[in-house]
Design a protein around this motif. Structure first.
Motif, PDB file in Angstrom:
ATOM      1  N   UNK A 241      -7.503  31.586  41.646  1.00 21.40           N
ATOM      2  CA  UNK A 241      -6.136  31.546  42.157  1.00 21.40           C
ATOM      3  C   UNK A 241      -5.878  30.318  43.029  1.00 21.40           C
ATOM      4  N   UNK A 242      -6.793  29.369  42.993  1.00 20.23           N
ATOM      5  CA  UNK A 242      -6.580  28.065  43.614  1.00 20.23           C
ATOM      6  C   UNK A 242      -6.361  27.044  42.510  1.00 20.23           C
ATOM      7  N   UNK A 243      -5.299  26.271  42.624  1.00 17.35           N
ATOM      8  CA  UNK A 243      -4.952  25.279  41.604  1.00 17.35           C
ATOM      9  C   UNK A 243      -4.717  23.919  42.255  1.00 17.35           C
ATOM     10  N   UNK A 244      -4.804  22.879  41.444  1.00 18.64           N
ATOM     11  CA  UNK A 244      -4.488  21.526  41.885  1.00 18.64           C
ATOM     12  C   UNK A 244      -3.284  20.982  41.128  1.00 18.64           C
ATOM     13  N   UNK A 245      -2.407  20.304  41.824  1.00 24.69           N
ATOM     14  CA  UNK A 245      -1.371  19.492  41.176  1.00 24.69           C
ATOM     15  C   UNK A 245      -1.598  18.056  41.630  1.00 24.69           C
ATOM     16  N   UNK A 246      -1.884  17.175  40.675  1.00 22.65           N
ATOM     17  CA  UNK A 246      -2.355  15.833  41.003  1.00 22.65           C
ATOM     18  C   UNK A 246      -1.513  14.758  40.311  1.00 22.65           C
ATOM     19  N   UNK A 247      -0.283  14.530  40.765  1.00 19.23           N
ATOM     20  CA  UNK A 247       0.481  13.391  40.250  1.00 19.23           C
ATOM     21  C   UNK A 247      -0.176  12.093  40.731  1.00 19.23           C
ATOM     22  N   UNK A 248       0.217  10.976  40.174  1.00 18.47           N
ATOM     23  CA  UNK A 248      -0.345   9.702  40.644  1.00 18.47           C
ATOM     24  C   UNK A 248      -0.191   9.588  42.160  1.00 18.47           C
ATOM     25  N   UNK A 249       0.985   9.926  42.660  1.00 18.89           N
ATOM     26  CA  UNK A 249       1.274   9.900  44.086  1.00 18.89           C
ATOM     27  C   UNK A 249       2.644  10.530  44.301  1.00 18.89           C
ATOM     28  N   UNK A 250       3.007  10.786  45.547  1.00 17.70           N
ATOM     29  CA  UNK A 250       4.339  11.307  45.840  1.00 17.70           C
ATOM     30  C   UNK A 250       5.405  10.292  45.430  1.00 17.70           C
ATOM     31  N   UNK A 251       5.110   9.014  45.653  1.00 18.16           N
ATOM     32  CA  UNK A 251       6.062   7.968  45.286  1.00 18.16           C
ATOM     33  C   UNK A 251       6.278   7.922  43.774  1.00 18.16           C
ATOM     34  N   UNK A 252       5.219   8.161  43.016  1.00 17.91           N
ATOM     35  CA  UNK A 252       5.339   8.242  41.554  1.00 17.91           C
ATOM     36  C   UNK A 252       6.265   9.387  41.164  1.00 17.91           C
ATOM     37  N   UNK A 253       6.157  10.526  41.863  1.00 21.12           N
ATOM     38  CA  UNK A 253       7.025  11.669  41.587  1.00 21.12           C
ATOM     39  C   UNK A 253       8.495  11.289  41.742  1.00 21.12           C
ATOM     40  N   UNK A 254       8.799  10.578  42.820  1.00 20.89           N
ATOM     41  CA  UNK A 254      10.187  10.160  43.055  1.00 20.89           C
ATOM     42  C   UNK A 254      10.659   9.233  41.950  1.00 20.89           C
ATOM     43  N   UNK A 255       9.833   8.259  41.600  1.00 24.05           N
ATOM     44  CA  UNK A 255      10.204   7.321  40.527  1.00 24.05           C
ATOM     45  C   UNK A 255      10.389   8.058  39.210  1.00 24.05           C
ATOM     46  N   UNK A 256       9.533   9.028  38.934  1.00 22.79           N
ATOM     47  CA  UNK A 256       9.574   9.773  37.677  1.00 22.79           C
ATOM     48  C   UNK A 256      10.780  10.702  37.612  1.00 22.79           C
ATOM     49  N   UNK A 257      11.333  11.072  38.765  1.00 20.61           N
ATOM     50  CA  UNK A 257      12.444  12.034  38.814  1.00 20.61           C
ATOM     51  C   UNK A 257      13.737  11.492  38.235  1.00 20.61           C
ATOM     52  N   UNK A 258      13.841  10.177  38.098  1.00 27.98           N
ATOM     53  CA  UNK A 258      15.072   9.584  37.586  1.00 27.98           C
ATOM     54  C   UNK A 258      16.086   9.259  38.661  1.00 27.98           C
ATOM     55  N   UNK A 259      15.749   9.492  39.922  1.00 25.27           N
ATOM     56  CA  UNK A 259      16.669   9.168  41.010  1.00 25.27           C
ATOM     57  C   UNK A 259      16.940   7.677  41.098  1.00 25.27           C
ATOM     58  N   UNK A 260      15.914   6.888  40.787  1.00 26.07           N
ATOM     59  CA  UNK A 260      16.076   5.430  40.790  1.00 26.07           C
ATOM     60  C   UNK A 260      16.200   4.996  39.344  1.00 26.07           C
ATOM     61  N   UNK A 261      17.412   4.749  38.925  1.00 29.86           N
ATOM     62  CA  UNK A 261      17.695   4.471  37.521  1.00 29.86           C
ATOM     63  C   UNK A 261      17.431   3.005  37.196  1.00 29.86           C
ATOM     64  N   UNK A 262      17.231   2.727  35.914  1.00 28.26           N
ATOM     65  CA  UNK A 262      17.085   1.341  35.483  1.00 28.26           C
ATOM     66  C   UNK A 262      15.951   1.147  34.515  1.00 28.26           C
ATOM     67  N   UNK A 263      16.116   0.171  33.621  1.00 27.60           N
ATOM     68  CA  UNK A 263      15.104  -0.108  32.602  1.00 27.60           C
ATOM     69  C   UNK A 263      13.803  -0.610  33.214  1.00 27.60           C
TER      70      UNK A 263
END
Length: 331
Positions: A241-263
């Protein structure tokens, strides 16, 4: 150095074929799995070239690095893919870590031990998979496989299950003590979930040992938690019942969210290895921080790693970030 590189190392009876895309690749596994054979082939080819009977096909030059002269040789090597065997004890030293961080080479390190001085990615720890049979005349083909996959960390779907059941934690341990922690603390307070910062990746295991909660989620930077993942993985095996969530980083999460748009941002996220110069960014989370700071400068989402902009806690940005996190319910 930056980019992804396809490597073939072969002779008449054995062939290794794999790709690397970061400055540190860890190759691990038990004895007799082919790790040392790969190293020996690269060493022989780099010493004897064509007369070795070994072919190395790669855009970059490949060679090995050994004691006792590694400290004098490494500064003279540029744009190489360097293989290091587990018998080279210097890979555990702070001196090697410091020199590797300043290097423009990629490293393939064969080791069964964790290397806490090197911030390597959980996604770049591999074993060797062999296929085919050896009958004196037939090659054995070897390829790498990822040891710590997303399925092994978050848990596989059960038989007959059509959609993954979202993991609902009672407690979240966040590696970050800065903006990432501020974000998840806010989310957890709204959801009635305990949230605690470990104050560093090396302290996560201590918090797990002391915790009395049952369903625990660890959130850490996948780009640099490689040295700790084996210990965490063993803990999760005995604490399902212990799990890990390991994105590249928190900053990567924000970039991946689409909040900062652009090619430009989209291209970076699709092919980060083509943009990350290893000598400048030894670990990828630093690069994603620099990108986020650059593309949010002078906007309402202006980002600082050390203190979270309250705009990220507003409903729309918060939802966009949380929607990226699959398999976990933080509501």
């Amino acid at each position: 150095m930056k980019g992804r590189y396809h490597i073939i190392v072969q002779n008449k009876r054995i062939r290794y074929e794999f790709e690397i895309k970061r400055n540190i690749t860890i190759l691990r596994g038990d004895s007799a799995t082919g790790k040392t054979t790969l190293y020996d082939m690269v060493a022989l080819a780099s010493r004897n070239h064509g007369s070795s009977g070994i072919e190395i096909h790669c855009e970059k030059k490949c060679r090995t690095l050994e004691a006792p002269d590694w400290k004098f040789l490494l500064p003279s090597l540029h744009d190489y893919i360097i293989f290091i065997d587990e018998g080279s004890t210097f890979i555990k030293s702070t001196t090697f870590a410091s020199m590797a961080k300043k290097s423009d080479n990629y490293f393939v390190i064969i080791t069964r031990e964790d290397l806490p001085n090197l911030p390597y990615s959980v996604n770049e720890i591999y074993g060797i998979h062999s296929s085919g049979k050896y009958h004196n005349t037939k090659r054995i083909y070897n390829e790498f496989y990822e040891i710590y996959s997303a399925e092994s960390i978050l848990g596989k779907m059960k038989s007959g299950q059509t959609e993954p059941i979202k993991f609902k934690p009672d407690k979240i341990i966040v590696e970050d003590s800065n903006s990432g922690y501020e974000f998840f603390l806010h989310v957890c307070q709204k959801a009635g979930i305990t949230c605690q910062s470990s104050g560093g990746k090396s302290k996560i295991k201590d918090l797990l040992d002391k915790s009395d909660q049952n369903h625990i989620l660890i959130i850490a930077d996948g780009a640099s938690i490689g040295p700790e993942i084996n210990e965490l993985f063993l803990f999760m095996q005995s604490h399902p019942n212990t799990k890990c969530y390991l994105p590249e980083s928190f900053e990567w999460l924000i970039l991946k969210s689409g909040l900062i748009d652009g090619n430009a941002v989209s291209n970076i996220l699709d092919h980060p290895q083509d943009f990350i110069e290893s000598q400048e960014y030894f670990s990828w989370e630093r690069f994603f921080t620099a990108v986020l700071v650059k593309y949010t400068q002078n906007t309402y989402l202006s980002y600082s790693k050390y203190q979270l902009n309250n705009s990220y806690l507003h409903d729309r940005p918060k939802k966009a970030i949380l929607d990226i996190i699959e398999g976990i319910s933080l509501k």
